[in-house]
Write an enzyme that holds these catalytic residues in place. Structure first.
Site, PDB file in Angstrom:
ATOM      1  N   ARG A 145       0.840  -1.198   0.000  1.00  0.00           N
ATOM      2  CA  ARG A 145       0.000   0.000   0.000  1.00  0.00           C
ATOM      3  C   ARG A 145       0.876   1.249   0.000  1.00  0.00           C
ATOM      4  O   ARG A 145       2.055   1.204   0.367  1.00  0.00           O
ATOM      5  CB  ARG A 145      -0.913   0.022   1.227  1.00  0.00           C
ATOM      6  CG  ARG A 145      -1.836  -1.185   1.361  1.00  0.00           C
ATOM      7  CD  ARG A 145      -2.634  -1.102   2.661  1.00  0.00           C
ATOM      8  NE  ARG A 145      -3.561  -2.218   2.829  1.00  0.00           N
ATOM      9  CZ  ARG A 145      -3.271  -3.354   3.460  1.00  0.00           C
ATOM     10  NH1 ARG A 145      -2.069  -3.519   4.006  1.00  0.00           N
ATOM     11  NH2 ARG A 145      -4.172  -4.311   3.575  1.00  0.00           N
ATOM     12  N   LYS A 169      -2.056  -2.457   7.957  1.00  0.00           N
ATOM     13  CA  LYS A 169      -3.187  -1.967   8.734  1.00  0.00           C
ATOM     14  C   LYS A 169      -3.204  -2.596  10.120  1.00  0.00           C
ATOM     15  O   LYS A 169      -2.844  -3.758  10.293  1.00  0.00           O
ATOM     16  CB  LYS A 169      -4.496  -2.285   8.004  1.00  0.00           C
ATOM     17  CG  LYS A 169      -4.702  -1.451   6.733  1.00  0.00           C
ATOM     18  CD  LYS A 169      -6.055  -1.719   6.124  1.00  0.00           C
ATOM     19  CE  LYS A 169      -6.318  -0.818   4.929  1.00  0.00           C
ATOM     20  NZ  LYS A 169      -7.647  -1.064   4.325  1.00  0.00           N
ATOM     21  N   HIS A 239      -2.652   2.417  -5.951  1.00  0.00           N
ATOM     22  CA  HIS A 239      -3.513   1.268  -5.674  1.00  0.00           C
ATOM     23  C   HIS A 239      -3.783   0.450  -6.940  1.00  0.00           C
ATOM     24  O   HIS A 239      -4.009  -0.759  -6.856  1.00  0.00           O
ATOM     25  CB  HIS A 239      -4.830   1.730  -5.040  1.00  0.00           C
ATOM     26  CG  HIS A 239      -5.316   0.814  -3.966  1.00  0.00           C
ATOM     27  ND1 HIS A 239      -4.648   0.649  -2.766  1.00  0.00           N
ATOM     28  CD2 HIS A 239      -6.374  -0.019  -3.905  1.00  0.00           C
ATOM     29  CE1 HIS A 239      -5.299  -0.234  -2.018  1.00  0.00           C
ATOM     30  NE2 HIS A 239      -6.346  -0.653  -2.690  1.00  0.00           N
ATOM     31  N   ARG A 242      -1.126  -1.987  -7.079  1.00  0.00           N
ATOM     32  CA  ARG A 242      -1.395  -3.068  -6.117  1.00  0.00           C
ATOM     33  C   ARG A 242      -2.376  -4.066  -6.736  1.00  0.00           C
ATOM     34  O   ARG A 242      -2.176  -5.291  -6.634  1.00  0.00           O
ATOM     35  CB  ARG A 242      -1.965  -2.462  -4.829  1.00  0.00           C
ATOM     36  CG  ARG A 242      -2.357  -3.466  -3.740  1.00  0.00           C
ATOM     37  CD  ARG A 242      -2.687  -2.690  -2.469  1.00  0.00           C
ATOM     38  NE  ARG A 242      -3.463  -3.434  -1.506  1.00  0.00           N
ATOM     39  CZ  ARG A 242      -2.940  -4.246  -0.579  1.00  0.00           C
ATOM     40  NH1 ARG A 242      -1.630  -4.441  -0.531  1.00  0.00           N
ATOM     41  NH2 ARG A 242      -3.716  -4.873   0.290  1.00  0.00           N
ATOM     42  N   HIS A 265      -4.133  -8.952   3.488  1.00  0.00           N
ATOM     43  CA  HIS A 265      -5.576  -8.980   3.734  1.00  0.00           C
ATOM     44  C   HIS A 265      -5.883  -9.797   4.984  1.00  0.00           C
ATOM     45  O   HIS A 265      -5.240 -10.817   5.239  1.00  0.00           O
ATOM     46  CB  HIS A 265      -6.309  -9.595   2.539  1.00  0.00           C
ATOM     47  CG  HIS A 265      -6.401  -8.672   1.361  1.00  0.00           C
ATOM     48  ND1 HIS A 265      -6.639  -9.103   0.078  1.00  0.00           N
ATOM     49  CD2 HIS A 265      -6.294  -7.323   1.273  1.00  0.00           C
ATOM     50  CE1 HIS A 265      -6.675  -8.067  -0.746  1.00  0.00           C
ATOM     51  NE2 HIS A 265      -6.465  -6.987  -0.048  1.00  0.00           N
ATOM     52  N   TYR A 274     -10.002 -10.409  -6.967  1.00  0.00           N
ATOM     53  CA  TYR A 274      -9.057 -10.436  -8.084  1.00  0.00           C
ATOM     54  C   TYR A 274      -9.235 -11.666  -8.966  1.00  0.00           C
ATOM     55  O   TYR A 274      -8.783 -11.678 -10.108  1.00  0.00           O
ATOM     56  CB  TYR A 274      -7.616 -10.389  -7.554  1.00  0.00           C
ATOM     57  CG  TYR A 274      -7.318  -9.118  -6.804  1.00  0.00           C
ATOM     58  CD1 TYR A 274      -7.175  -7.907  -7.470  1.00  0.00           C
ATOM     59  CD2 TYR A 274      -7.193  -9.108  -5.419  1.00  0.00           C
ATOM     60  CE1 TYR A 274      -6.922  -6.735  -6.784  1.00  0.00           C
ATOM     61  CE2 TYR A 274      -6.933  -7.948  -4.718  1.00  0.00           C
ATOM     62  CZ  TYR A 274      -6.796  -6.764  -5.414  1.00  0.00           C
ATOM     63  OH  TYR A 274      -6.552  -5.608  -4.724  1.00  0.00           O
TER      64      TYR A 274
END
Length: 293
Positions: A145, A169, A239, A242, A265, A274
């Site tokens: 990210r 995150k 992004h 990504r 994730h 995806y």
């Protein structure tokens, strides 16, 4: 109450500043709406009917359904917090239902376009050209990210193991392998960087033209500038690279769980989006090649 909740998100939930700002803006918008109804009302006094009237007003103002759903999620999280702290007896947001939205496929850059960008574009061999090339290579080669990229330090990179450690995150660390090409660029880039700015930089890998730590808009502009030369995609952002990383890995048969871990994730559902791009590619090949198609 709003400030108490935001502190909870920061210190206990470990949310990013960007995420907290989004929650704050949503709640202040709701508070403004409530004040117009009754200046004496507090957020902790609201019932389902008032909350729903705000959502209806957003829909009538033609606010994007995805934005409305984010505000609904904010309300549900906020009132869940108040209820858990016994500040309110009943949660007025439990009955708020998200709006139905289409799920667009993630935009990505085609393989031949990325090959053109990374293999045929002539990047200047000075600090500035090497930094730009490294930014693009890291996004496409690791799927990290934007926030993760600008916080990479020299110490987080192991040239011996060809890996980089990033902080994702909720302060979750993960280790991502680096290609030989990226390792080579890092070595040359660091030498040029130290030659230009010296070695005292608070251990930050990527620097601006002025020798300061990179900031999000600077990186965004850099990516956009180069993508404009090779793709007609409407979105030209970090992004997108990504998304491109994940899509190309799955196109080549990478394991979905492995891609999930590389992207950082928390659930497989976030990665499965995806696979739709890969399925569309398979359908296209089937339609062109199968005699009964």
């Amino acid at each position: 109450m709003i400030n108490t909740y935001l502190k909870y998100l920061l210190h206990e939930k470990k949310y990013s500043e960007h995420t907290i700002l989004s929650y704050k803006n949503d709640l202040l918008q709701a508070e403004t709406f409530v004040t117009r109804i009754d200046p004496n009302l507090e957020m902790c006094d609201l019932n389902h009917k008032i909350l729903r009237s705000w959502i209806v007003s957003l829909i009538e103002d033609k606010i994007n359904p995805r934005s409305v759903n984010r505000k609904i999620a904010t309300l549900r999280s906020f009132y869940k917090f108040l209820h858990s702290r016994e500040i309110i007896n009943d949660n007025p947001a439990t009955k708020l239902k998200p709006l139905k939205t289409d799920k667009p496929l993630p935009e990505f850059v085609q393989k031949k376009e990325m090959d053109t960008l990374l293999d045929k574009v002539d990047f200047v061999k000075d600090f500035f050209g090497l930094r730009d090339k490294l930014i693009l290579e890291l996004f496409y080669g690791t799927g990290i990210r934007l926030s993760e990229l600008i916080n990479i330090s020299d110490r987080s990179i192991s040239l011996y193991d060809s890996t980089v450690k990033v902080l994702g995150k909720r302060n979750k660390e993960r280790v991502i392998p680096l290609t030989k090409e990226i390792v080579n660029i890092i070595n040359i880039y660091i030498a040029k960087r130290n030659e230009l700015f010296g070695e005292s930089r608070d251990d930050v890998l990527l620097l601006t033209d002025a020798g300061k730590k990179c900031y999000p808009m600077m990186v965004y502009r850099t990516v956009k500038k180069y993508l404009e030369h090779i793709t007609k995609s409407s979105k030209k952002s970090p992004h997108v690279l990504r998304h491109t990383f994940a899509t190309h890995l799955l196109d080549k048969g990478a394991d979905l769980n492995a891609v999930k871990d590389l992207l950082g994730h928390s659930s497989l559902a976030a990665t499965q989006v995806y696979t739709h791009n890969s399925l569309e590619k398979l359908k296209s090949v089937f339609d062109q090649a199968h005699p009964k198609a």
